[in-house]
Design a protein around this motif. Structure first.
Motif, mmCIF file in Angstrom:
data_model
loop_
_atom_site.group_PDB
_atom_site.id
_atom_site.type_symbol
_atom_site.label_atom_id
_atom_site.label_comp_id
_atom_site.label_asym_id
_atom_site.label_seq_id
_atom_site.Cartn_x
_atom_site.Cartn_y
_atom_site.Cartn_z
ATOM 1 N N GLY A 194 0.819 -1.202 0.000
ATOM 2 C CA GLY A 194 0.000 0.000 0.000
ATOM 3 C C GLY A 194 0.855 1.253 0.000
ATOM 4 N N PHE A 195 0.196 2.377 0.159
ATOM 5 C CA PHE A 195 0.915 3.652 0.029
ATOM 6 C C PHE A 195 0.172 4.745 0.777
ATOM 7 N N MET A 196 0.862 5.850 0.986
ATOM 8 C CA MET A 196 0.233 7.009 1.628
ATOM 9 C C MET A 196 -0.420 7.871 0.548
ATOM 10 N N VAL A 197 -1.535 8.468 0.912
ATOM 11 C CA VAL A 197 -2.268 9.330 -0.021
ATOM 12 C C VAL A 197 -1.971 10.784 0.346
ATOM 13 N N GLY A 198 -1.531 11.546 -0.646
ATOM 14 C CA GLY A 198 -1.227 12.954 -0.374
ATOM 15 C C GLY A 198 0.130 13.140 0.276
ATOM 16 N N SER A 199 1.041 12.199 0.059
ATOM 17 C CA SER A 199 2.388 12.391 0.614
ATOM 18 C C SER A 199 3.078 13.527 -0.143
ATOM 19 N N PRO A 200 4.042 14.188 0.482
ATOM 20 C CA PRO A 200 4.720 15.304 -0.183
ATOM 21 C C PRO A 200 5.236 14.916 -1.575
ATOM 22 N N HIS A 201 5.041 15.787 -2.521
ATOM 23 C CA HIS A 201 5.498 15.641 -3.913
ATOM 24 C C HIS A 201 4.731 14.579 -4.712
ATOM 25 N N ALA A 220 -2.693 -9.654 -1.074
ATOM 26 C CA ALA A 220 -3.947 -10.061 -0.430
ATOM 27 C C ALA A 220 -4.568 -8.875 0.290
ATOM 28 N N MET A 221 -3.705 -7.969 0.780
ATOM 29 C CA MET A 221 -4.208 -6.796 1.495
ATOM 30 C C MET A 221 -3.615 -5.520 0.916
ATOM 31 N N ILE A 222 -4.423 -4.465 0.881
ATOM 32 C CA ILE A 222 -3.928 -3.173 0.400
ATOM 33 C C ILE A 222 -4.291 -2.104 1.424
ATOM 34 N N GLY A 223 -3.283 -1.559 2.075
ATOM 35 C CA GLY A 223 -3.516 -0.539 3.099
ATOM 36 C C GLY A 223 -3.133 0.840 2.583
ATOM 37 N N ILE A 224 -4.092 1.737 2.623
ATOM 38 C CA ILE A 224 -3.760 3.121 2.280
ATOM 39 C C ILE A 224 -4.313 4.044 3.361
ATOM 40 N N GLY A 225 -3.613 5.139 3.571
ATOM 41 C CA GLY A 225 -4.098 6.133 4.517
ATOM 42 C C GLY A 225 -3.521 7.467 4.113
ATOM 43 N N PRO A 226 -4.139 8.547 4.570
ATOM 44 C CA PRO A 226 -3.595 9.856 4.220
ATOM 45 C C PRO A 226 -2.232 10.059 4.885
ATOM 46 N N PHE A 227 -1.315 10.718 4.191
ATOM 47 C CA PHE A 227 -0.111 11.220 4.854
ATOM 48 C C PHE A 227 -0.567 12.269 5.866
ATOM 49 N N PRO A 263 -8.103 -2.210 4.626
ATOM 50 C CA PRO A 263 -8.433 -1.649 5.940
ATOM 51 C C PRO A 263 -8.914 -0.200 5.863
ATOM 52 N N ALA A 264 -9.842 0.110 6.757
ATOM 53 C CA ALA A 264 -10.166 1.508 7.054
ATOM 54 C C ALA A 264 -9.156 1.901 8.122
ATOM 55 N N THR A 265 -8.136 2.660 7.725
ATOM 56 C CA THR A 265 -6.942 2.792 8.565
ATOM 57 C C THR A 265 -7.101 3.819 9.683
ATOM 58 N N THR A 266 -6.217 3.681 10.663
ATOM 59 C CA THR A 266 -6.183 4.625 11.778
ATOM 60 C C THR A 266 -5.876 6.038 11.271
ATOM 61 N N ALA A 267 -5.024 6.140 10.260
ATOM 62 C CA ALA A 267 -4.709 7.469 9.717
ATOM 63 C C ALA A 267 -5.964 8.114 9.119
ATOM 64 N N LEU A 268 -6.797 7.305 8.486
ATOM 65 C CA LEU A 268 -8.050 7.836 7.924
ATOM 66 C C LEU A 268 -8.984 8.291 9.049
ATOM 67 N N GLY A 269 -8.983 7.543 10.158
ATOM 68 C CA GLY A 269 -9.790 7.925 11.317
ATOM 69 C C GLY A 269 -9.222 9.137 12.043
ATOM 70 N N THR A 270 -7.951 9.405 11.804
ATOM 71 C CA THR A 270 -7.302 10.553 12.449
ATOM 72 C C THR A 270 -7.566 11.838 11.670
ATOM 73 N N ILE A 271 -7.572 11.741 10.352
ATOM 74 C CA ILE A 271 -7.733 12.949 9.529
ATOM 75 C C ILE A 271 -9.200 13.396 9.502
ATOM 76 N N ALA A 272 -10.128 12.445 9.722
ATOM 77 C CA ALA A 272 -11.558 12.787 9.804
ATOM 78 C C ALA A 272 -12.169 11.945 10.914
ATOM 79 N N PRO A 273 -12.959 12.543 11.788
ATOM 80 C CA PRO A 273 -13.480 11.795 12.946
ATOM 81 C C PRO A 273 -14.305 10.570 12.555
ATOM 82 N N ASP A 274 -14.991 10.652 11.410
ATOM 83 C CA ASP A 274 -15.786 9.507 10.960
ATOM 84 C C ASP A 274 -15.114 8.804 9.775
ATOM 85 N N GLY A 275 -13.796 8.983 9.687
ATOM 86 C CA GLY A 275 -13.058 8.475 8.524
ATOM 87 C C GLY A 275 -13.161 6.975 8.338
ATOM 88 N N ARG A 276 -13.036 6.235 9.440
ATOM 89 C CA ARG A 276 -13.055 4.775 9.285
ATOM 90 C C ARG A 276 -14.441 4.281 8.874
#
Ligand code: 5AD
Ligand code: FES
Length: 348
Positions: A194-201, A220-227, A263-276
């Protein structure tokens, strides 16, 4: 375009760029992703207990709060007994997968890691053990596999070599990262990348390359979350990624990889309260709550404002249960293996 993506599990680069560029089609996109998710996984949500067992790291990735160069991070390590204790508590709570995640910490020899794996597997034979401990020689991966590890998470972070070198020190390379992922697959691990979304550059072209690389790898799994920027890293002044683009990508991933664990990642839940919850509604089918001892949680900070790090976090399991139910899905108590590894369209 969404119908085509749903039918074929693929689009041209230009079509993907258009889809990524605006939120115009988000409502039908998320609905299509949810339809495919329900066709393959029903309303099941798989849970993984995350044990963050060390925040020591030999690497210096520019985005990460536990990078070696961050002298302000308070470092900790859990002993094998403490890790076993965490897993035991998790088992009682209904977890059947334990993810051992940590920085690249040479304190833990291969022998120690293997011992931890085999002790967990011996005590909890119905559980899967997932490792997320970075780049290692193939021989080490083989030893972990022989000790009983089932899965390995290693995000590729970005599939573009030039972009990779803007996120990492010169000592790290995309080629090595990819080599590790192929080694892991060859050995037999269920691999997560997986990868970060909105990482610098990061550009839209970079994201398309990420999707193409994932098609090649078939994880089998792909994890992405906002930088999310961390105040004590060189990227402190960069804007964080957005929930909107992350959710759009979750939905695109579900349509491109109907069988993937997303996964609905912790980073997604961090950037928006209802992110997950929004992640689940856009095609995600896994949540990975924290099982680390409450005392160390506030030290495993890859980014600022991370959720579930306080005392209330002992309640994560119950809290998630409620959130997941409210979103219209249901946490299930089993290992939660991917149904199959194939990518491509699915008939719904
Ligand atoms: N923001 C968001 N995600 C991050 N990660 C590391 N640092 C950050 C950050 N600042 C992600 C990386 C890594 C995973 C464990 O956490 O993608 O692979
Ligand atoms: Fe951790 Fe809600 S999931 S507190």
């Amino acid at each position: 375009m969404i119908e085509k993506l749903k039918r074929d599990g693929d689009l041209s680069d230009d079509e993907l760029k258009i889809l990524l560029a605006s939120g115009e089609r988000d409502a039908p996109l998320f609905a299509a992703a949810d339809e495919v998710r329900r066709a393959v996984y029903g309303t099941d949500v798989y849970i993984r207990g995350l044990i963050e067992f060390t925040n020591h790291c030999k690497n210096d990735c520019l985005y990460c709060g536990i990078r070696r160069g961050n002298g302000l991070a308070e470092r900790y390590r859990l002993t094998p007994d403490e890790i076993l204790e965490c897993a035991g508590q998790g088992y009682e709570l209904g977890f059947r997968t334990f993810v051992l995640q940590g920085g690249e910490d040479q304190h833990y020899t291969d022998e120690m890691i293997c011992e931890i794996i085999s002790r967990i597997k011996k005590r909890h034979g119905d559980c899967a053990v997932t490792l997320s401990i970075g780049e290692k020689p193939k021989e080490s991966y083989r030893a972990y596999w022989r000790a009983g590890a089932d899965r390995y998470l290693l995000r590729h972070e970005t599939a573009d070599g030039a972009h990779y070198s803007k996120l990492h020190p010169a000592s790290m390379s995309l080629d090595v990262r990819k080599r590790c992922l192929w080694d892991l697959k060859e050995i037999g691990f269920q691999v997560g990348s997986g990868f970060m979304v909105g990482s610098p550059h990061q550009t839209t072209e970079n994201i398309v390359s990420d999707l193409r690389f994932l098609q090649e790898l078939e994880p089998a799994m792909i994890g992405i979350g906002p930088f999310i920027s961390h105040k004590d890293t060189p990227f402190r002044n960069f804007a964080s990624g957005t929930a909107e683009l992350t959710l759009r990508l979750v939905a695109i991933l579900r349509l491109m990889f109907p069988y993937a664990l997303i996964p609905a990642t912790t980073a997604l839940g961090t950037i928006a309260p209802d992110g997950r919850e929004r992640g689940l509604a856009a095609g995600a089918n896994v949540v990975m709550p924290n099982l680390s001892p409450v005392g160390v949680r506030k030290h495993y900070l890859l980014y600022d404002n991370k959720i579930c790090t306080g005392d209330e976090a002992a309640e994560c399991r119950k809290c998630l249960e409620a959130k997941v139910a409210l979103a219209g899905y249901e946490i299930v108590v089993h290992r939660g293996d991917a149904k199959t590894h194939f990518s491509g369209g699915v008939a719904v």
